[in-house]
Scaffold this active site. Structure first.
Site, PDB file in Angstrom:
ATOM      1  N   LYS A  35       0.840  -1.202   0.000  1.00  0.00           N
ATOM      2  CA  LYS A  35       0.000   0.000   0.000  1.00  0.00           C
ATOM      3  C   LYS A  35       0.877   1.254   0.000  1.00  0.00           C
ATOM      4  O   LYS A  35       2.079   1.169   0.266  1.00  0.00           O
ATOM      5  CB  LYS A  35      -0.923  -0.026   1.224  1.00  0.00           C
ATOM      6  CG  LYS A  35      -0.156  -0.076   2.549  1.00  0.00           C
ATOM      7  CD  LYS A  35      -1.040  -0.398   3.743  1.00  0.00           C
ATOM      8  CE  LYS A  35      -0.216  -0.390   5.026  1.00  0.00           C
ATOM      9  NZ  LYS A  35      -1.013  -0.708   6.215  1.00  0.00           N
ATOM     10  N   TYR A 262      16.245  29.975   6.177  1.00  0.00           N
ATOM     11  CA  TYR A 262      15.023  30.641   6.663  1.00  0.00           C
ATOM     12  C   TYR A 262      15.012  30.713   8.182  1.00  0.00           C
ATOM     13  O   TYR A 262      15.299  29.735   8.871  1.00  0.00           O
ATOM     14  CB  TYR A 262      13.784  29.861   6.225  1.00  0.00           C
ATOM     15  CG  TYR A 262      13.449  29.987   4.752  1.00  0.00           C
ATOM     16  CD1 TYR A 262      13.113  31.221   4.198  1.00  0.00           C
ATOM     17  CD2 TYR A 262      13.446  28.867   3.933  1.00  0.00           C
ATOM     18  CE1 TYR A 262      12.792  31.326   2.849  1.00  0.00           C
ATOM     19  CE2 TYR A 262      13.116  28.956   2.591  1.00  0.00           C
ATOM     20  CZ  TYR A 262      12.790  30.195   2.051  1.00  0.00           C
ATOM     21  OH  TYR A 262      12.464  30.287   0.733  1.00  0.00           O
TER      22      TYR A 262
HETATM   23  C1  LIG Z   1      -0.067  -1.496   6.979  1.00  0.00           C
HETATM   24  C2  LIG Z   1      -0.635  -2.672   7.660  1.00  0.00           C
HETATM   25  C3  LIG Z   1       0.173  -3.779   7.976  1.00  0.00           C
HETATM   26  C4  LIG Z   1       1.680  -3.765   7.842  1.00  0.00           C
HETATM   27  O1  LIG Z   1       2.196  -3.125   8.979  1.00  0.00           O
HETATM   28  P1  LIG Z   1       3.783  -2.987   9.243  1.00  0.00           P
HETATM   29  O2  LIG Z   1       3.857  -2.329  10.557  1.00  0.00           O
HETATM   30  O3  LIG Z   1       4.299  -2.113   8.138  1.00  0.00           O
HETATM   31  O4  LIG Z   1       4.343  -4.340   9.204  1.00  0.00           O
HETATM   32  C5  LIG Z   1      -0.453  -4.916   8.451  1.00  0.00           C
HETATM   33  N1  LIG Z   1      -1.797  -4.962   8.651  1.00  0.00           N
HETATM   34  C6  LIG Z   1      -2.594  -3.886   8.416  1.00  0.00           C
HETATM   35  C7  LIG Z   1      -4.049  -3.984   8.694  1.00  0.00           C
HETATM   36  C8  LIG Z   1      -2.040  -2.712   7.937  1.00  0.00           C
HETATM   37  O5  LIG Z   1      -2.826  -1.644   7.728  1.00  0.00           O
END
Ligand SMILES: *Cc1c(COP(=O)(O)O)cnc(C)c1O
Length: 366
Positions: A35, A262
């Site tokens: 994702k 800045y």
């Molecule tokens: C993003 C996500 C993961 C992966 O989590 P990590 O901490 O990156 O291993 C697993 N399960 C769900 C539901 C998530 O949203």
């Protein structure tokens, strides 16, 4: 070569980290999180390397799932936020995407008319995070309602997510595991067959070996980030996948008392060389990084000085051998991303995700 920000994805490190996950998963299947554009590495690029090595991938949205299918991924794909309509459910069925149902409104929206093709579905049980998912009291009814819909392939799987698995030894995580087991027991007995179950993110996979489930869902560890609030990714034999670099475009001598950038946040305590680096928050470098945030210039450790601007940062070149055009590593193989994240009071996840489209990507070596 241009003197601009570049991102490189180390495909070998990615493969290595999947092996680490596999080792911890044991007999469980491994679905990897891609994702948010593969945690900023490029979803298609990551999927191309990972797909042959994993049992499935998972994304947050139907759109991300579609993108993966269009790029030629044939492995299973779970969609965490699921669908909001019949037509989205039919699209999932057609593309063999596996939506998660986490709310009553989704079950109501897909209706009783089937999906054209069989749909593989998941149900999310909220075991204590109190974000998405059916709570334990409503779970069984919701599960039966979904399982009773026309057009599902087999029994829906069940997943849950941990709120504090990144803090090893937390009783809350043990309680969530417990809640998961007890809550799904009735439907498990009822199904007569094994239903698929999934609990572990990266932190739980590494820290809670007895959490169970038939598949695990690591993300950050696959990208070489530290899933925990303490320690480093290297403690778990994880290798950094993303390296973000740029180049020195100028070296200036700032007089004693000269204020840099800045707001004049950094004031030179002595006449000193300051390097100007072509990267800024417009590339995804965190604007909140304070003076002292680690940076590697031409292989030597030094620090950020002065406020981060959109296109440029300034670095301390006292005691550093450097000339204009030299390579600067913001994070990656030499500079762990988690140390930069800690300095900027964020997490490696966010830094990875924020790398912007302006950054040139050096294609993965396979
Ligand atoms: C993003 C996500 C993961 C992966 O989590 P990590 O901490 O990156 O291993 C697993 N399960 C769900 C539901 C998530 O949203």
């Amino acid at each position: 070569m241009s003197r601009r920000a570049r991102m490189r994805m180390d495909a070998d490190a990615l493969r290595h980290n999947v092996e680490v996950a596999r080792r911890h998963a044991g007999a469980r299947g491994v679905f990897v999180a891609v994702k948010a554009d593969g945690y900023g590495h490029g979803m298609e690029r990551v999927a191309q390397v990972l797909a042959p090595l994993v049992d499935g991938l998972f994304v947050a949205t139907v759109g991300e799932g579609q993108r993966l299918r269009k790029s030629g991924v044939t492995k299973r794909i779970m969609v965490l936020q699921g669908v909001v309509s019949q037509s989205e459910a039919r699209l999932c069925a057609r593309m063999f995407l596996e939506p998660v149902f986490h709310h009553q409104s989704q079950i109501a929206a897909v209706g009783h008319h089937g999906f054209g093709l069989p749909l593989t579905a998941w149900v999310k049980l909220d075991t204590g995070m109190h974000r998405a998912g059916f709570n334990p009291e409503e779970f069984e009814a919701a599960y039966r309602r979904l399982a009773g819909l026309k057009g599902l392939r087999g029994r829906p799987g069940v997943l849950t997510h941990f709120a504090r698995a990144d803090e090893p030894g937390r009783l809350e995580t043990a309680a969530q595991i417990d809640c998961f087991r007890t809550t799904i027991e009735p439907i498990r007995i009822d199904a007569g067959e094994e239903i698929e179950t999934s609990l572990c993110n990266s932190a739980a996979l590494l820290a809670f070996p007895d959490a169970g489930g038939s598949m695990v869902r690591p993300g950050i560890m696959i990208y070489g980030g530290n899933p925990f609030v303490a320690g480093t990714a290297a403690d778990y034999d994880l290798r950094p996948v993303m390296t973000l670099t740029s180049r020195l475009i100028a070296i200036r001598t700032v007089p004693k008392g000269g204020a840099v950038g800045y707001g004049g946040r950094f004031v030179a305590p002595e006449a000193m060389p300051v390097g100007v680096v072509s990267i800024g928050y417009g590339d995804g470098y965190p604007r909140h990084a304070p003076d002292g945030t680690p940076v590697v210039v031409n292989g030597q450790r030094t620090q950020l000085i002065g406020r981060v601007s959109m296109d440029l940062i300034t670095v301390d070149l006292r005691d550093v051998q450097a000339t204009v055009g030299d390579l600067v590593e913001l994070w990656g193989a030499q500079q762990p991303i988690d140390a930069v994240a800690a300095a900027a009071e964020t997490i490696g996840y966010e830094l990875m995700c924020q790398v912007s489209g302006r950054v040139t990507v050096d294609e993965a070596e396979h």
